[in-house]
Design an enzyme around this catalytic site. Structure first.
Site, PDB file in Angstrom:
ATOM      1  N   LYS A   8       0.848  -1.192   0.000  1.00 22.96           N
ATOM      2  CA  LYS A   8       0.000   0.000   0.000  1.00 22.96           C
ATOM      3  C   LYS A   8       0.880   1.238   0.000  1.00 22.96           C
ATOM      4  CE  LYS A   8       0.967   1.412   4.381  1.00 22.96           C
ATOM      5  NZ  LYS A   8       1.614   2.708   4.732  1.00 22.96           N
ATOM      6  N   ASP A 131      -1.880  -1.767  10.254  1.00 23.69           N
ATOM      7  CA  ASP A 131      -2.159  -1.780   8.816  1.00 23.69           C
ATOM      8  C   ASP A 131      -2.839  -3.061   8.341  1.00 23.69           C
ATOM      9  OD1 ASP A 131      -1.155   0.750   8.298  1.00 23.69           O
ATOM     10  OD2 ASP A 131       0.873   0.028   7.836  1.00 23.69           O
TER      11      ASP A 131
END
Length: 278
Positions: A8, A131
């Protein structure tokens, strides 16, 4: 079976405040990339971990922790052989470890026919790391809290992406410790999200920012130097992802990325060409 563990980037990241519980309140725009590790997961007589990159398979490893979490939570008796083809660099701000954990959780869910909804896997994943919930969902999202509050949205985003990872990494703990809230940049996340939904590039491109660039540039000055060099090379926007040390550059000029990678323009770095995961 195989599962992809997608990296990401933080298209913007605002560290809002320090919380009384010791964590930091965050406001972020997170985008999943096509750039990924690949994990092979199968049943085995005993747990077995392998990788093509050197890594400790102990209680600090997110793959090991994800297996234990799934086994303890869902009373699983099965054991697993997991092989990780590692591509996402460590200490880069690209969620490599979190992505691996999320892939393991999705893989075990499918392999064992548990039929657990992604939202429940995401909620469970925050026990491994902030995350991990996003990496389970793998959709562009506004993310807040410490990373557990995820609101997916559909951005109008047609940029190609180069990831540039310098040799030195950044300690996340050190970056947060060194952060000066008064002098650091605090991007207007809500305004950026609104412009992304409408496709108004001229509005969101100048607004993107990362509060953690301020301490990261002090810890690893090379990151700031690279950002300046990339802007001079013609990218529409350049920003550090997460707590670093990787930078990403956005462009519609496919040739620009190809030329930079072919010419090894950033000699002390590793570069990757990727796109938004759709």
């Amino acid at each position: 079976m195989q599962e992809s563990a997608y990296a990401k980037i933080n298209l913007s990241l605002d560290v809002v405040c320090r919380r009384t519980d010791g964590y930091h309140e965050l406001s972020m725009i997170m985008l999943p990339l096509t750039f990924h590790d690949t994990l092979s997961i199968e049943f085995s007589d005993e747990d077995c971990w392998t990788s093509d990159k050197a890594m400790p398979f102990d209680d600090t490893n997110t793959i090991v922790r994800a297996v234990k979490l799934m086994r303890d939570t869902y009373q699983l008796e099965q054991h697993f052989k997991i092989d990780c083809h590692k591509v996402i660099p460590m200490q880069a701000g690209l969620a490599g470890g979190s992505a691996d954990a999320a892939a393991v959780m999705r893989g075990i869910n499918q392999l064992c026919n548990l039929n657990i909804p992604d939202k429940d896997l995401a909620a469970l994943g925050k026990q491994i790391g902030a995350d991990v919930p996003f990496c389970v969902i793998n959709k562009p999202a506004y993310v807040s809290g410490i990373g557990e509050k995820i609101e997916p949205f559909k951005p109008i985003f047609d940029y190609e992406i180069i990831l540039v990872k310098p040799a030195m990494g950044v300690s996340t703990a050190s970056a947060f410790k060194l952060l000066d809230f008064k002098s650091a940049k605090h991007p207007d996340i809500a305004k950026i999200v609104s412009a992304l939904k409408e496709g108004y590039d001229e509005e969101w491109l100048p607004l993107i920012g990362n509060t953690l660039e301020q301490p990261a540039f002090k810890l690893v000055p090379r990151i700031g130097e690279l950002k300046q060099q990339m802007m001079e090379d013609g990218f529409d926007a350049v920003l550090m992802s997460g707590s670093g040390s990787a930078l990403f550059g956005l462009t519609r000029n496919h040739q620009l990325i190809e030329e930079i990678i072919a010419s090894n323009s950033y000699a002390d770095c590793v570069c990757y060409h990727t796109n938004l995961l759709k």
